[in-house]
Scaffold this active site. Structure first.
Site, PDB file in Angstrom:
ATOM      1  N   LYS A 189       0.939  -1.224  -0.019  1.00  0.00           N
ATOM      2  CA  LYS A 189       0.032   0.032   0.092  1.00  0.00           C
ATOM      3  C   LYS A 189       0.730   1.283   0.007  1.00  0.00           C
ATOM      4  O   LYS A 189       2.115   1.174  -0.390  1.00  0.00           O
ATOM      5  CB  LYS A 189      -0.954  -0.043   1.241  1.00  0.00           C
ATOM      6  CG  LYS A 189      -1.878  -1.457   1.267  1.00  0.00           C
ATOM      7  CD  LYS A 189      -3.083  -1.426   0.157  1.00  0.00           C
ATOM      8  CE  LYS A 189      -3.534  -2.903   0.214  1.00  0.00           C
ATOM      9  NZ  LYS A 189      -4.139  -3.488   1.257  1.00  0.00           N
TER      10      LYS A 189
HETATM   11  C1  LIG Z   1      -5.340  -4.665   1.732  1.00  0.00           C
HETATM   12  C2  LIG Z   1      -6.436  -4.332   2.123  1.00  0.00           C
HETATM   13  C3  LIG Z   1      -7.187  -4.551   3.167  1.00  0.00           C
HETATM   14  C4  LIG Z   1      -6.534  -5.191   4.428  1.00  0.00           C
HETATM   15  O1  LIG Z   1      -5.305  -4.860   4.715  1.00  0.00           O
HETATM   16  P1  LIG Z   1      -4.375  -5.553   5.556  1.00  0.00           P
HETATM   17  O2  LIG Z   1      -3.649  -4.658   6.230  1.00  0.00           O
HETATM   18  O3  LIG Z   1      -3.642  -6.396   4.681  1.00  0.00           O
HETATM   19  O4  LIG Z   1      -4.957  -6.349   6.600  1.00  0.00           O
HETATM   20  C5  LIG Z   1      -8.615  -4.194   3.260  1.00  0.00           C
HETATM   21  N1  LIG Z   1      -9.289  -3.776   2.191  1.00  0.00           N
HETATM   22  C6  LIG Z   1      -8.668  -3.534   1.177  1.00  0.00           C
HETATM   23  C7  LIG Z   1      -9.437  -2.807  -0.122  1.00  0.00           C
HETATM   24  C8  LIG Z   1      -7.307  -3.990   0.908  1.00  0.00           C
HETATM   25  O5  LIG Z   1      -6.726  -3.649  -0.211  1.00  0.00           O
END
Ligand SMILES: *Cc1c(COP(=O)(O)O)cnc(C)c1O
Length: 387
Positions: A189
């Site tokens: 991210k």
């Molecule tokens: C990555 C993601 C999550 C979850 O995040 P984590 O930190 O991996 O638990 C939730 N929603 C979306 C749309 C994502 O891309």
């Protein structure tokens, strides 16, 4: 194919300053939830323009706790998009509530407002829009749908994104049109903490409930406790979890947050090149960025037109591009099929999107040579497969 030839679809960018920030914590007294967490939360809230930020162990934990704080439970319905990571709808199921999927807008792959409104009924307790690929959903319209529902923005893709309402720009995470917004600090991210998540809100009640829930439902705050017989005392007031994040992770995340504007700028610069390069390719369509939106571009998706998506996917992988598909519609997952969450024929736009979509590499550390190679590979493979 050697590994330096492989270009992943996303990757963190850690510099010497980030490393120094983590080492400083390793030499300090606190490793787990301590002063670096508080400081990161203050900086994150200030960046988003929200009053409070609560940092937790993952984006999924952020979704879970916000669903509890929203009061979702058995018998309630919560509307979300099928084109998302399973964590979004799983968080609804954790509380005993039922996720209801609403089909997407084909131009943006974000949830379509008219499909939300046709699904709202007396049992609807919440809406979780996902700012897909980094583009904000139409939050003004979503907030206007019903006064009775709790809105949780899943902004795992959208740190640094903005949207305009009546001439005024709002940062995603400001919660100007929602109750809570969640983010992920997973390395793929916008900023990395290793693992981590954040919830922003403007409600002091929600913020203090979220803080309690992330640590077993325990509080030590005098104002919140029923009694306080001495310094050893703490109270567990509801069933919470250990979803704490560490000072080590928050030191890294805070150092990364200082660079967010540059990261988003670089992503937008690469996207501009991609858009330009694929504009005249008859076999490729791309998602539309709304005039009122400033996407932070977590991912870049191409939609195959007149070339087979599966063959295109294999061809790009064979050329060393770490392409992916975001996402397999959640109602197609075996677990959701068993729950009866809807069948492909209920979601024509999601199906059409899923059958065409490929995520190509996009991350701030990409070199100009890598960008040029991705463009050339995509255009060449599309042409070869079409003829
Ligand atoms: C990555 C993601 C999550 C979850 O995040 P984590 O930190 O991996 O638990 C939730 N929603 C979306 C749309 C994502 O891309």
């Amino acid at each position: 194919m050697s590994s330096d030839n492989f270009i992943p679809y996303g990757r963190q960018l850690i510099d010497a300053e980030d490393i120094r920030a983590v080492i400083k914590i390793l030499k300090s007294d606190w490793l787990t939830q301590g002063p670096a967490v508080d400081q990161f939360e203050r900086e994150f809230a200030a960046f988003c323009g929200a009053r409070y930020a609560v940092a937790v162990s993952s984006g999924t934990a952020a979704l879970h706790l916000s669903a509890i704080a929203a009061g979702f439970g058995p018998g309630d319905e919560v509307i979300t998009t099928p084109i998302t990571f399973v964590a979004t709808s799983n968080s609804i199921l954790y509380t005993g509530a039922t996720p209801f999927f609403a089909d997407i807008d084909p131009e943006t792959a974000c949830i379509d407002i008219k499909n939300i409104s046709s699904r709202i009924n007396g049992r609807t307790r919440g809406i979780i829009p996902v700012h897909f690929a980094g583009q904000p959903c139409d939050m003004e319209a979503i907030a206007g749908l019903s006064k009775k529902v709790t809105i949780i923005e899943d902004a795992a893709h959208a740190l640094g994104a903005q949207y305009k309402v009546q001439g005024k720009w709002f940062k995603v995470g400001s919660c100007a049109h929602s109750d809570m917004t969640i983010f992920s600090l997973h390395p793929v991210k916008h900023i990395a903490a290793g693992e981590g998540g954040v919830i922003t809100t403007n409600s002091s009640e929600l913020a203090s409930r979220l803080r309690m829930l992330r640590t077993h439902g325990i509080t030590r705050e005098n104002a919140l406790m029923e009694q306080n017989p001495g310094p050893w005392w703490y109270e567990m007031q509801e069933l919470g979890y250990n979803y704490r994040i560490t000072d080590i992770q928050c030191a890294l995340a805070a150092s990364q947050l200082k660079k967010i504007e540059g990261f988003v700028e670089r992503r937008r610069e690469i996207v501009k090149k991609y858009n330009e390069a694929f504009k005249d390719n008859p076999y490729i369509e791309v998602l539309t960025e709304r005039s009122w939106a400033r996407s932070s571009w977590h991912i870049y998706v191409i939609l195959c037109k007149g070339v087979d998506r599966d063959r295109m996917f294999h061809a790009l992988r064979a050329e060393g591009l770490g392409v992916n598909v975001h996402y397999i519609p959640v109602y197609r997952q075996p677990f959701y099929v068993k729950k009866g969450s809807g069948s492909p024929s209920d979601f024509p736009e999601s199906e059409n999107y899923y059958n065409k979509a490929i995520t190509i590499p996009l991350f701030p550390a990409m070199t100009e040579r890598q960008v040029a190679r991705v463009i050339d590979t995509v255009n060449t493979c599309a042409k070869d497969l079409a003829t």
